[in-house]
Design a protein around this motif. Structure first.
Motif, PDB file in Angstrom:
ATOM      1  N   UNK A  39      25.918 -61.270  47.658  1.00 49.52           N
ATOM      2  CA  UNK A  39      26.277 -59.940  47.159  1.00 49.52           C
ATOM      3  C   UNK A  39      27.695 -59.864  46.627  1.00 49.52           C
ATOM      4  N   UNK A  40      28.537 -60.857  46.915  1.00 48.86           N
ATOM      5  CA  UNK A  40      29.917 -60.845  46.444  1.00 48.86           C
ATOM      6  C   UNK A  40      30.824 -60.146  47.445  1.00 48.86           C
ATOM      7  N   UNK A  41      32.117 -60.253  47.191  1.00 51.47           N
ATOM      8  CA  UNK A  41      33.099 -59.619  48.066  1.00 51.47           C
ATOM      9  C   UNK A  41      34.340 -59.308  47.256  1.00 51.47           C
ATOM     10  N   UNK A  42      35.095 -58.330  47.684  1.00 49.27           N
ATOM     11  CA  UNK A  42      36.340 -57.961  47.022  1.00 49.27           C
ATOM     12  C   UNK A  42      37.496 -58.658  47.719  1.00 49.27           C
ATOM     13  N   UNK A  43      38.384 -59.262  46.909  1.00 51.33           N
ATOM     14  CA  UNK A  43      39.522 -60.013  47.434  1.00 51.33           C
ATOM     15  C   UNK A  43      40.790 -59.434  46.813  1.00 51.33           C
ATOM     16  N   UNK A  44      41.800 -59.218  47.663  1.00 45.73           N
ATOM     17  CA  UNK A  44      43.100 -58.756  47.166  1.00 45.73           C
ATOM     18  C   UNK A  44      43.866 -59.952  46.633  1.00 45.73           C
TER      19      UNK A  44
END
Length: 83
Positions: A39-44
């Motif tokens: 599903x993916x992920x958000x990375x800073x």
């Protein structure tokens, strides 16, 4: 003046609830049939937030190209336009 019965407001409520349930069911079916394992992920990052992983490729996004400037209008007889 007529007085509304107790069940007069029940029909719109039930109809709204039925539509909400149908849309929720359609969303669940759509997501379950999407076929995406990651599903993916958000990375800073140093540039802000970035989506990593997922099933979306760069070519999947359509970015409209800028429109060309319209040509200047010239009258048929060659005289300058007055605005």
């Amino acid at each position: 003046m007529t007085r509304m019965g107790r069940g007069a407001g029940l029909l719109p409520f039930v109809a709204t609830l039925a539509v909400a349930a149908a849309l929720t069911g359609a969303a669940v079916v759509t997501v379950s049939k999407a076929g995406c394992e990651d599903p993916g992920r958000y990375v800073y990052t140093g540039h802000g937030v970035e989506l990593r992983g997922g099933c979306l490729a760069r070519g999947d996004l359509l970015v409209p190209s800028p429109r060309p400037a319209p040509p200047e209008q010239q009258p048929l007889n060659g005289a300058p336009l007055r605005g």
